[in-house]
Design an enzyme around this catalytic site. Structure first.
Site, mmCIF file in Angstrom:
data_model
loop_
_atom_site.group_PDB
_atom_site.id
_atom_site.type_symbol
_atom_site.label_atom_id
_atom_site.label_comp_id
_atom_site.label_asym_id
_atom_site.label_seq_id
_atom_site.Cartn_x
_atom_site.Cartn_y
_atom_site.Cartn_z
ATOM 1 N N GLN A 166 49.552 83.297 72.470
ATOM 2 C CA GLN A 166 49.180 83.376 71.054
ATOM 3 C C GLN A 166 49.556 82.081 70.335
ATOM 4 O O GLN A 166 50.690 81.627 70.406
ATOM 5 C CB GLN A 166 49.888 84.588 70.410
ATOM 6 C CG GLN A 166 49.495 84.847 68.968
ATOM 7 C CD GLN A 166 48.034 85.269 68.795
ATOM 8 O OE1 GLN A 166 47.510 86.043 69.591
ATOM 9 N NE2 GLN A 166 47.376 84.749 67.776
ATOM 10 N N ASP A 179 41.240 83.060 77.242
ATOM 11 C CA ASP A 179 41.000 82.415 75.941
ATOM 12 C C ASP A 179 40.169 81.138 76.117
ATOM 13 O O ASP A 179 39.722 80.549 75.136
ATOM 14 C CB ASP A 179 42.338 82.046 75.272
ATOM 15 C CG ASP A 179 42.744 83.028 74.173
ATOM 16 O OD1 ASP A 179 41.870 83.760 73.684
ATOM 17 O OD2 ASP A 179 43.944 83.035 73.806
ATOM 18 N N LYS A 238 45.331 93.232 69.102
ATOM 19 C CA LYS A 238 44.756 93.026 70.440
ATOM 20 C C LYS A 238 45.248 94.124 71.377
ATOM 21 O O LYS A 238 44.470 94.704 72.135
ATOM 22 C CB LYS A 238 45.167 91.640 70.993
ATOM 23 C CG LYS A 238 44.420 90.496 70.328
ATOM 24 C CD LYS A 238 44.983 89.127 70.701
ATOM 25 C CE LYS A 238 44.339 88.051 69.837
ATOM 26 N NZ LYS A 238 44.885 86.709 70.034
#
Ligand code: NAD
Length: 281
Positions: A94, A117, A50
């Site tokens: 994450q 997200d 990422k």
């Protein structure tokens, strides 16, 4: 029949090249903050990828790496600081996180307009009501692939295997919003094979290596394999690619299918968050 192989890597690269051009026009670089707790090997790779891709397209990406035994209040305090920091446009945590941490509580601390997200509960609800500013990256990437390989999604029967909050459920909402008829199946579904066989589109996200076989698939169906597992040291998906490619109309490989799309959509969400935050200044 041999299926078209959906090259997610190439499609994601084209998408990122376009995004890089749009970012060049901005007054300042958008910034993504990534919170990583512990040293899960897969998470370390995902975070590195990422960050690499963000930098490639002209986006700043700062990784905050906590030790495995980090306390929840340390992480929450950092998120609160990042929420206040005007230079930060997107914040992601994450997953998975170590078991001693309350994942829901930590995710809910992220400010809504920085939740790139889209894991907050309010973002899931907004998606079902077609009011979300963006959707979770993986299902959004899948939808983009489907739009390239299915002429008209309207009325198509989409079967999803998996009902997780980060893939299966948002995928169902996105496809419903496109006027597909959607069936969500899961580990307790009875007669899964027969259900999958009725799908014009099948999105598989269950984490069971090579579950979907040739005789599960309607000839010509478009098959999107979200799963990533390691078998005998090699990556593989939830679909038995070697068999299913002979029946499907189009199919994603693993790796090189959905994975690169997920990163591209995360960066797109951060860019969108930046634009919205600038509008609100
Ligand atoms: P999860 O474990 O949260 O959910 C799995 C879902 O699959 C559950 O809803 C469960 O009911 C269902 N399931 C499990 N076994 C099943 C079976 N035998 N038959 C039918 N359904 C079954 O997983 P997740 O986070 O949704 O991820 C699913 C897979 O996708 C994993 O392999 C994960 O690594 C992968 N993944 C890939 C990406 C990417 O970018 N490519 C992103 C997220 C997840």
């Amino acid at each position: 029949m041999t299926a078209q192989i959906i090259n997610g890597k190439e499609i994601a690269q084209q998408f990122c090249d376009d995004l890089a051009q749009q970012i060049k026009q901005l007054k300042k670089m958008p910034k993504l903050a990534v919170i990583l707790v512990g040293d899960n090997p897969a998470s370390l790779i995902y975070v590195r990828n990422k960050q690499k891709k963000a930098q490639e397209i002209g986006m700043e990406c700062e990784v905050f790496h906590f030790a495995e035994l980090a306390q929840e209040n340390e992480i929450v305090t950092l998120i609160e600081q990042l929420n206040m920091d005007k230079s930060v446009n997107g914040i992601i945590v994450q997953l998975p996180m170590p078991k001693h941490l309350n994942e829901t509580h930590i995710l809910e601390t992220v400010q809504q307009d920085k939740d790139v997200d889209a894991f907050k509960q309010v973002m899931s609800g907004a998606l079902w009501q077609k009011k979300a500013p963006w959707a979770s990256a993986t299902p959004q990437g899948v939808l983009l692939l489907l739009k390239k390989y299915v002429d008209n999604l309207c009325g198509k029967h989409a079967v999803i295997i998996g009902r997780s909050n980060i893939v299966g459920k948002p995928m169902a909402a996105l496809l419903l919003n496109e006027d597909c008829t959607v069936t969500i199946s899961h580990s307790k579904t009875i007669g899964l094979k027969d259900i999958v066989k009725t799908g014009d589109i099948v999105v598989v996200a269950c984490g069971v290596p090579r579950l979907v076989k040739k005789d599960w698939v309607k000839p010509g169906a478009v098959i999107i394999d979200v799963g990533i597992s390691k078998v005998d040291g090699k990556l593989c998906g939830d679909v038995d690619f070697d068999e299913v490619k002979d029946v499907a109309g189009a199919i994603t490989p693993v790796p090189g299918g959905v994975g690169p799309m997920t990163i591209a959509m995360l960066l797109k969400n951060t860019y969108t968050a930046y634009l919205k935050q600038m509008d609100n200044l």
